[in-house]
Enzyme design. Structure first.
Site, PDB file in Angstrom:
ATOM      1  N   GLU A 131       0.849  -1.206   0.000  1.00 22.49           N
ATOM      2  CA  GLU A 131       0.000   0.000   0.000  1.00 22.49           C
ATOM      3  C   GLU A 131       0.878   1.246   0.000  1.00 22.49           C
ATOM      4  OE1 GLU A 131      -2.013  -0.492   3.750  1.00 22.49           O
ATOM      5  OE2 GLU A 131      -2.644  -2.512   3.183  1.00 22.49           O
ATOM      6  N   LYS A 133       2.172   4.683   1.588  1.00 24.85           N
ATOM      7  CA  LYS A 133       2.207   5.187   2.955  1.00 24.85           C
ATOM      8  C   LYS A 133       1.756   6.642   2.917  1.00 24.85           C
ATOM      9  CE  LYS A 133       4.967   5.350   7.145  1.00 24.85           C
ATOM     10  NZ  LYS A 133       4.672   6.709   7.553  1.00 24.85           N
ATOM     11  N   ASP A 135       0.761  10.330   4.014  1.00 23.64           N
ATOM     12  CA  ASP A 135       1.405  11.247   4.937  1.00 23.64           C
ATOM     13  C   ASP A 135       0.366  12.145   5.597  1.00 23.64           C
ATOM     14  OD1 ASP A 135       3.420  12.388   6.308  1.00 23.64           O
ATOM     15  OD2 ASP A 135       4.287  13.478   4.613  1.00 23.64           O
ATOM     16  N   TYR A 244      -6.873   1.688   6.396  1.00 24.95           N
ATOM     17  CA  TYR A 244      -5.865   0.679   6.076  1.00 24.95           C
ATOM     18  C   TYR A 244      -5.857  -0.536   6.987  1.00 24.95           C
ATOM     19  CZ  TYR A 244      -3.065   3.547   9.313  1.00 24.95           C
ATOM     20  OH  TYR A 244      -2.621   4.272  10.386  1.00 24.95           O
ATOM     21  N   LYS A 331      10.600   3.946   2.762  1.00 19.85           N
ATOM     22  CA  LYS A 331      10.385   5.392   2.611  1.00 19.85           C
ATOM     23  C   LYS A 331      10.972   5.934   1.311  1.00 19.85           C
ATOM     24  CE  LYS A 331       9.368   7.735   5.896  1.00 19.85           C
ATOM     25  NZ  LYS A 331       9.222   8.021   7.299  1.00 19.85           N
ATOM     26  N   CYS A 425      21.368  44.833 -14.576  1.00 20.00           N
ATOM     27  CA  CYS A 425      21.176  43.443 -14.984  1.00 20.00           C
ATOM     28  C   CYS A 425      22.521  42.720 -14.953  1.00 20.00           C
ATOM     29  CB  CYS A 425      20.590  43.399 -16.394  1.00 20.00           C
ATOM     30  SG  CYS A 425      20.634  41.742 -17.107  1.00 20.00           S
ATOM     31  N   CYS A 428      23.685  41.922 -18.724  1.00 20.80           N
ATOM     32  CA  CYS A 428      24.017  42.911 -19.751  1.00 20.80           C
ATOM     33  C   CYS A 428      24.272  44.305 -19.192  1.00 20.80           C
ATOM     34  CB  CYS A 428      22.906  42.966 -20.807  1.00 20.80           C
ATOM     35  SG  CYS A 428      21.392  43.713 -20.191  1.00 20.80           S
ATOM     36  N   CYS A 443      14.853  43.411 -16.390  1.00 24.28           N
ATOM     37  CA  CYS A 443      15.990  44.020 -17.065  1.00 24.28           C
ATOM     38  C   CYS A 443      15.432  44.787 -18.257  1.00 24.28           C
ATOM     39  CB  CYS A 443      16.934  42.915 -17.546  1.00 24.28           C
ATOM     40  SG  CYS A 443      17.955  43.414 -18.944  1.00 24.28           S
ATOM     41  N   CYS A 449      20.181  42.031 -24.311  1.00 26.73           N
ATOM     42  CA  CYS A 449      20.620  41.243 -23.160  1.00 26.73           C
ATOM     43  C   CYS A 449      20.780  39.775 -23.568  1.00 26.73           C
ATOM     44  CB  CYS A 449      19.595  41.377 -22.032  1.00 26.73           C
ATOM     45  SG  CYS A 449      19.970  40.340 -20.619  1.00 26.73           S
TER      46      CYS A 449
END
Ligand code: IVH
Length: 689
Positions: A131, A133, A135, A244, A331, A425, A428, A443, A449
């Site tokens: 199954e 797991k 959380d 479960y 896990k 920037c 550039c 920018c 650029c």
């Protein structure tokens, strides 16, 4: 089920005016229907009526119960929300302790687990129930004569908190069993209360809007919501439940897998991913399958659980300290870790947008080593109060880009300076614009650029744009740095020789790339428009613009007012479009694209008789050789088919290329026909004129 369907139909007819004259009967009928709808929605995931219909039934029932207090029933669906507890939760003792699972973090530990069990039971192969797991948090539900009488948290495993009033508000938890006659008179069901990811996002958004504290993740949100003293608050939280395990003196099936089936018949949601497996290889196959599905699920899982399937064998194996010998949690790699934020760089996007990027001390999270993570924008950095030098929590969930979640303030020393955006920037040197009211800074360099140029080229080549297979950021960066390419039209001048001279590029990949460029030259106008990267113009607006104007010239000549006639195009987008085509450099790129042989056509929606695959749906998996997946999708869609991401019983066929994923297994499981690449090509050929 069919009863529920026809029942729902009746309700629509009788909407507001009860044909059932006797209130007692009508109340009974409404309660049954609402229970059925809850079951279909939360347990089967297959609602038969729209939410509005459900709400109407609830309102009618509430009204009747108000008018006829003599018809009260504590288990009525209207009575899920009870009153507030004033003195906290009562402590309850678990009849059978709620233990925890031993963990494995690698395959070796799983092999050892299986070996121990084979040894103890003296068997060659062990049958396991496997199954996901989940959380969330464990809950114990006690039923007496088919009715929910007590719900308790796990607590320390021996004593937990009585959260019955709150558990009753979770609609996935039956207040009454569906078939009490098939259930033990005293039954305890255990499972996991969790919050869906989508529900969690909405909840946090709501909390943020109300200036309240948000939750860190769905598990904390579920725990915080279940332990509210006011059940009204719990009721407003999107909590779910998966069962479960079950405990009873007698009357339960003799394998774990059968018990889950039994629980499902009694009205409990159980994971649809649960199955059986024999031997470690099948355990690993399950682990990999579930790991592959992890990002697609709407709930968090942190691993899979292997349980010896046979209950007698479980008894024989017994327990060691606080966990059963017969079960193991395998896990997944953690998706949150802590590391040091070394510094913050800014990355320049296609439209000049600046994204702060965290430079991290390398950390293993979500199965990969992460050294960079996004920090989104300056506001976000301020809101989270992240500063260079901090220890930070980094999250990488599935294939999602890693992000810095928050700093660990307890570990901050002194008062390090806040981070500021640079004035220029970094790519550039152009100045940076921060527009009032916009979170993002940009920018101002435009195509001067190099960083913007690179991202614009990546966008041009991307899947929903020109779909140039094999032209990714690594190659584009080299081409721009070597000044081989500065705008999209330059791409079509590239030859095999130039490409083959790039780093990590062989003769074969260079030839393939030239072919991909050649193939991309004939393109739908909508895609070309999207590819040009006009601000705000996404795939849908681009397709609408193409449809509406029918030619690129007409679109380029259109004034803002006529642009706004197009569906989805507002004044801002219209202004961006005008600005784009008013720029001589952009018109020049389009002219040079044509010179190199790029041509476009306008997709007319085909007449229905030209859509022989109308009503069919396909799922693509694995890689194809003659087409990209996106091209295959387009061609199927032009024939009227739908192309979807997941396989169900209703899928017409799954197209499996090389190295197909779990979708192929799913197709086999559901008996959905499978086509290989040649069969797909034959299908497309036979239907195209
Ligand atoms: S069986 C004897 N099955 O994991 C333990 N637990 O550390 C029986 N969990 O507190 C638990 N998914 O909250 C089991 N499919 C699953 C599970 C599961 C999540 C949680 C459960 C328990 C913890 C065990």
């Amino acid at each position: 089920m069919s009863q529920a369907d026809s029942g729902a139909g009746d309700d629509r007819l009788t909407d507001g005016c009860d044909l059932v004259g006797d209130p007692r009967q009508r109340v009974q009928q409404l309660r049954e229907r609402i229970r059925e709808h809850n079951y279909r929605y939360y347990v089967l995931d297959d609602p038969s009526v729209p939410d509005a219909e459900y709400d109407r039934l609830m309102r009618e029932l509430e009204r009747l119960e108000r008018e006829h207090p003599e018809l009260d029933d504590p288990d009525s669906p209207t009575r899920r929300v009870g009153s507030r507890l004033d003195s906290g939760f009562e402590t309850v003792t678990h009849d059978v302790p709620m233990l925890s699972l031993a963990n494995a973090f690698d395959e070796r530990e799983v092999i050892e687990f299986d070996a121990r069990i084979r040894n103890a039971l003296d068997r060659e192969t062990i049958a396991y129930a496997v199954e996901p797991k989940l959380d969330g948090l464990a809950i114990s539900l006690q039923y007496r004569d088919g009715r929910l009488v007590r719900a308790a948290t796990r607590g320390d495993g021996y004593r937990g908190e009585n959260v019955t009033a709150n558990a009753r508000t979770i609609r996935a938890i039956p207040l009454a069993l569906r078939r009490p006659e098939d259930a033990p008179a005293a039954l305890e069901v255990r499972g996991e209360v969790y919050m869906t990811r989508s529900g969690f996002k909405k909840l946090n958004q709501r909390l943020r809007d109300e200036d309240q504290k948000t939750f860190v993740n769905p598990r904390n949100a579920a725990a915080g919501s279940l332990r509210q003293l006011d059940p009204k608050i719990t009721a407003a939280r999107p909590l779910r439940f998966f069962a479960y395990s079950a405990i009873a003196e007698s009357g339960l099936a003799d394998t774990q897998a059968q018990i889950l089936k039994q629980l499902s018949r009694l009205g409990f949601p159980v994971s649809s991913l649960a199955r059986t497996a024999a031997g470690v290889d099948e355990l690993f196959a399950f682990y990999r399958d579930v790991a592959g599905l992890r990002d697609k699920l709407d709930y968090d899982i942190d691993g899979v659980v292997y349980k010896v399937d046979d209950i007698d064998q479980q008894r024989e194996l017994g327990f060691v300290s606080r966990s059963p010998r017969w079960a193991l949690a395998h896990k997944f790699p953690a998706d949150e870790e802590m590391t040091r934020l070394k510094g913050i760089d800014v990355q320049v996007g296609r439209t000049g947008k600046l994204t702060p990027v965290a430079r991290l001390e390398p950390v293993f999270v979500g199965g990969v080593t992460v050294t960079n993570a996004t920090l989104h924008n300056l506001d976000e950095i301020r809101r989270k109060d992240v500063r260079p030098g901090d220890m930070v929590i980094v999250r990488r969930a599935g294939d999602v880009i890693p992000e810095v979640v928050r700093p660990v303030l307890e570990m901050r020393s002194g008062n390090p300076p806040k981070w500021e955006l640079p004035d220029q920037c970094p790519a550039c040197g152009s100045h940076i614009e921060q527009v009032e009211g916009e979170a993002d800074a940009r920018c101002s360099g435009g195509l001067v650029c190099p960083a913007q140029r690179k991202r614009a080229l990546e966008h041009f080549a991307s899947r929903n744009a020109m779909d140039i297979d094999g032209l990714g950021s690594r190659i584009i960066d080299q081409l721009v740095d070597a000044e081989q390419v500065s705008d999209p039209a330059d791409l079509y001048r590239l030859d095999v020789e130039t490409l083959a001279s790039l780093e990590r590029m062989g003769q074969k990949s260079a030839t393939n790339l030239v072919r991909a460029l050649e193939n991309s030259k004939r393109v739908a106008l909508g895609r070309l428009l999207f590819a040009l990267g006009i601000r705000e113009v996404g795939t849908v607006s681009a397709a609408n613009l193409a449809q509406h104007f029918g030619s690129l010239q007409r679109l380029m000549d259109a004034d803002a007012e006529s642009l706004e006639q197009v569906e989805d195009v507002g004044p801002i987008m219209a202004a961006h479009i005008r600005e784009f085509f008013d720029e001589a450099k952009n018109r020049d790129v389009i002219r040079r694209l044509t010179d190199h042989g790029v041509t476009w056509f306008v997709d007319q929606p085909p007449a229905p008789e030209q859509q022989p695959l109308q009503g069919k749906s396909y799922v693509l998996t694995g890689s194809l050789e003659q087409l990209t997946r996106s091209q295959a999708k387009q061609r199927l869609e032009r024939l009227g088919a739908r192309v979807t991401g997941s396989v169900s019983k209703k899928t017409s066929a799954v197209v499996a290329g090389a190295e197909p994923g779990s979708k192929l297994d799913k197709a086999r499981e559901l008996d959905v026909p499978v086509l290989d690449e040649n069969e797909l090509m034959a299908l497309l050929e036979s239907m195209s004129d």
